[in-house]
Design a protein around this motif. Structure first.
Motif, short mmCIF file in Angstrom:
data_model
loop_
_atom_site.label_atom_id
_atom_site.label_comp_id
_atom_site.label_asym_id
_atom_site.label_seq_id
_atom_site.Cartn_x
_atom_site.Cartn_y
_atom_site.Cartn_z
N ALA A 72 -8.89 -32.88 36.67
CA ALA A 72 -9.10 -34.02 37.56
C ALA A 72 -7.82 -34.83 37.75
CB ALA A 72 -10.21 -34.91 37.01
N GLU A 73 -7.05 -35.00 36.67
CA GLU A 73 -5.81 -35.75 36.78
C GLU A 73 -4.78 -35.00 37.64
OE1 GLU A 73 -5.21 -38.76 35.91
OE2 GLU A 73 -7.15 -39.07 34.96
N LEU A 74 -4.73 -33.68 37.51
CA LEU A 74 -3.82 -32.90 38.34
C LEU A 74 -4.20 -33.01 39.81
CD1 LEU A 74 -3.46 -29.68 36.14
CD2 LEU A 74 -1.69 -31.41 36.55
N GLU A 75 -5.49 -32.90 40.10
CA GLU A 75 -5.94 -32.99 41.49
C GLU A 75 -5.66 -34.39 42.05
OE1 GLU A 75 -10.00 -31.76 41.63
OE2 GLU A 75 -9.55 -29.72 40.95
N ARG A 76 -5.80 -35.40 41.23
CA ARG A 76 -5.53 -36.76 41.68
C ARG A 76 -4.07 -36.92 42.05
NH1 ARG A 76 -7.69 -39.17 37.53
NH2 ARG A 76 -9.74 -39.36 38.51
N ARG A 77 -3.20 -36.14 41.44
CA ARG A 77 -1.76 -36.20 41.71
C ARG A 77 -1.31 -35.18 42.75
NH1 ARG A 77 -2.97 -38.14 36.94
NH2 ARG A 77 -1.64 -39.68 35.90
N GLY A 78 -2.28 -34.52 43.39
CA GLY A 78 -1.93 -33.63 44.48
C GLY A 78 -1.65 -32.19 44.09
N TRP A 79 -1.84 -31.83 42.82
CA TRP A 79 -1.66 -30.44 42.42
C TRP A 79 -2.81 -29.62 43.01
CZ3 TRP A 79 1.75 -28.42 38.29
CH2 TRP A 79 2.77 -29.32 37.95
N VAL A 80 -2.50 -28.42 43.46
CA VAL A 80 -3.45 -27.60 44.20
C VAL A 80 -3.89 -26.40 43.36
CG1 VAL A 80 -3.82 -26.23 46.28
CG2 VAL A 80 -2.38 -28.27 46.38
N ARG A 81 -5.19 -26.24 43.23
CA ARG A 81 -5.71 -25.08 42.50
C ARG A 81 -5.64 -23.86 43.40
NH1 ARG A 81 -11.74 -25.40 40.40
NH2 ARG A 81 -12.17 -24.96 42.58
N GLU A 82 -4.86 -22.87 42.99
CA GLU A 82 -4.67 -21.68 43.81
C GLU A 82 -5.55 -20.51 43.38
OE1 GLU A 82 -0.15 -22.14 45.52
OE2 GLU A 82 -0.56 -20.56 44.08
N VAL A 83 -5.78 -20.36 42.12
CA VAL A 83 -6.53 -19.20 41.62
C VAL A 83 -7.52 -19.65 40.55
CG1 VAL A 83 -6.39 -17.02 40.36
CG2 VAL A 83 -4.70 -17.53 42.11
N THR A 84 -8.73 -19.13 40.62
CA THR A 84 -9.70 -19.31 39.55
C THR A 84 -10.17 -17.93 39.10
OG1 THR A 84 -10.52 -21.51 40.17
CG2 THR A 84 -12.05 -20.08 39.00
N ALA A 85 -10.20 -17.72 37.82
CA ALA A 85 -10.70 -16.47 37.24
C ALA A 85 -11.55 -16.84 36.03
CB ALA A 85 -9.54 -15.55 36.85
N GLU A 86 -12.12 -15.85 35.40
CA GLU A 86 -12.95 -16.09 34.21
C GLU A 86 -12.49 -15.23 33.06
OE1 GLU A 86 -17.20 -17.33 36.25
OE2 GLU A 86 -16.89 -15.26 35.59
N LEU A 87 -12.65 -15.75 31.87
CA LEU A 87 -12.43 -14.97 30.67
C LEU A 87 -13.79 -14.55 30.12
CD1 LEU A 87 -9.80 -15.23 28.02
CD2 LEU A 87 -12.17 -15.08 27.24
N TRP A 88 -13.97 -13.25 29.95
CA TRP A 88 -15.22 -12.70 29.43
C TRP A 88 -14.98 -12.15 28.03
CZ3 TRP A 88 -18.86 -9.83 33.31
CH2 TRP A 88 -18.98 -10.58 34.48
N THR A 89 -16.01 -12.22 27.20
CA THR A 89 -15.94 -11.66 25.85
C THR A 89 -17.12 -10.73 25.60
OG1 THR A 89 -17.13 -13.53 24.88
CG2 THR A 89 -14.72 -13.68 24.94
N GLY A 90 -16.96 -9.87 24.63
CA GLY A 90 -18.04 -8.96 24.26
C GLY A 90 -17.73 -8.28 22.94
N ALA A 91 -18.72 -7.60 22.39
CA ALA A 91 -18.53 -6.83 21.17
C ALA A 91 -17.74 -5.57 21.49
CB ALA A 91 -19.88 -6.47 20.54
#
Length: 359
Positions: free
Chosen positions: A171-190
């Motif tokens: 939220a603080e980065l977005e408030r300062r104009g930083w732009v989210r370019e990529v979203t991914a997920e980390l998955w785990t498993g046995a």
């Protein structure tokens, strides 16, 4: 939702709850046909000027007008995971960072600034685990200068959706104009179930190095020395992760292998990446065979849990990993600094990371 003894919905959150995970119900429409509501669950990242800002697990930021609230409460910091190995965000962040090493790094308090000549955002971004030792604006200024000196855009890697993740920093980065370019997920498993799926892995060749044959299938072309250092390889030194590369040879005369993969073994964790298959050979079980062969080797080295990173729009990979028993642990994001005019004598941003290194 919170319900009073009289059976009415109640708002039991205030601006003092910023930073906590909340569940709210807000009015989105009302008229002669009745009222309609929207429910939002996430971290309350601000409450200013009559507007609440809530960051969901996915990283999506939702704004809710205070005047529309009909119910709200604080909820547990993170939902219980129902499958997969237990792990904190910080543990996974450190393990994944060790599995994708930059060419150079520098500490800024508890932040790590990483660079690798622009090869992937993960190796060319700040990993902010803790306090940078400076006020946020000063820290971000130092970050921008560090990357500008290397001819790179400044990125900060953040995470959302698990206990200890960084919704407030997002939220603080977005408030300062930083732009989210990529979203991914980390998955785990046995790990063991992945190895058990390999009915026949005799056609999978394992190596310590990413040789020319392996690189011919790797989707990032023009791999240079910086990329090879990030990918790693060779005999591991004591205390360092163990890296393996898997190759399924192509048909005679083929220019590239039919399939490849990479695995990093680090303590109890095995991390999979670069699982790629010749488009003409898909649905033959090659990706499963590659991961099974790598999982079997990781088990021999003492690992028991597995992780991997996948972009949110890679439906094919997500379906495969779900069948192999993996499940999302948290989302992670790369925020890019807003561009600013280059001052005299300063370095301009001249290159951008290639991809994110997810598979």
């Amino acid at each position: 939702m919170e319900i009073s003894a009289a059976g009415r919905l109640e708002v039991r959150i205030t601006a003092a709850d910023v930073g906590k995970r909340v569940s709210v119900r807000s009015l989105i429409e009302h008229g002669p046909s009745g009222e309609k509501f929207s429910d939002t669950v996430g971290v309350l990242t601000s409450w200013d000027n009559g507007v609440l800002r809530i960051t969901r697990k996915s990283g999506e930021s939702v704004r809710v007008a205070e005047s529309t609230l009909v119910a709200g409460k604080v909820v547990p910091a993170a939902p219980a995971r129902r499958r997969g190995p237990a792990a904190s965000y910080e543990e996974l962040a450190r393990i994944t960072a060790r599995g994708w090493r930059p060419v150079e790094s520098e500490r800024l308090g508890e932040w790590e600034l990483r660079a690798a000549a622009g090869f992937t955002r993960r190796a060319n971004s700040v990993l902010p685990l803790g306090d940078p030792g400076l006020p946020l604006d000063d820290a971000l200024t130092a970050v921008r200068r560090w990357y500008a000196a290397r001819g790179l855009p400044a990125y900060v890697q953040t995470a959302t959706g698990a206990e200890g993740t960084q919704e407030l920093l997002c939220a603080e980065l977005e408030r300062r104009g930083w732009v989210r370019e990529v979203t991914a997920e980390l998955w785990t498993g046995a790990l063991a179930p992945v190895a058990d799926l390999g009915d026949d892995t005799s056609g999978v060749l394992l190596s310590r190095d990413a040789d020319g044959t392996w690189l011919a299938r790797y989707r990032r072309k023009g791999v240079g020395q910086a990329a090879l250092r990030v990918l790693g390889g060779g005999a591991p030194r004591p205390g360092e992760p163990s890296v393996w590369f898997a190759t399924v040879p192509g048909e005679e005369g083929a220019e590239a292998p039919a399939a490849i993969g990479r695995c990093v073994v680090d303590g109890r964790w095995a991390g999979f990446a670069a699982v790629e298959v010749d488009p003409a050979r898909r649905r033959e079980g090659l990706a499963t065979a590659v991961m099974a062969a790598l999982a079997a080797r990781a088990l021999e080295e003492g690992a028991s849990a597995a992780w991997l990173q996948v972009e949110t729009d890679n439906e094919g990979a997500r379906a495969l990993y779900g069948r192999l028993g993996f499940a999302p642990h948290h989302a992670y994001h790369h925020y890019r600094a807003p561009e600013e005019p280059a001052s005299e004598g300063s370095a301009a941003y001249s290159s951008a990371p290639v991809g994110d290194g997810t598979s």
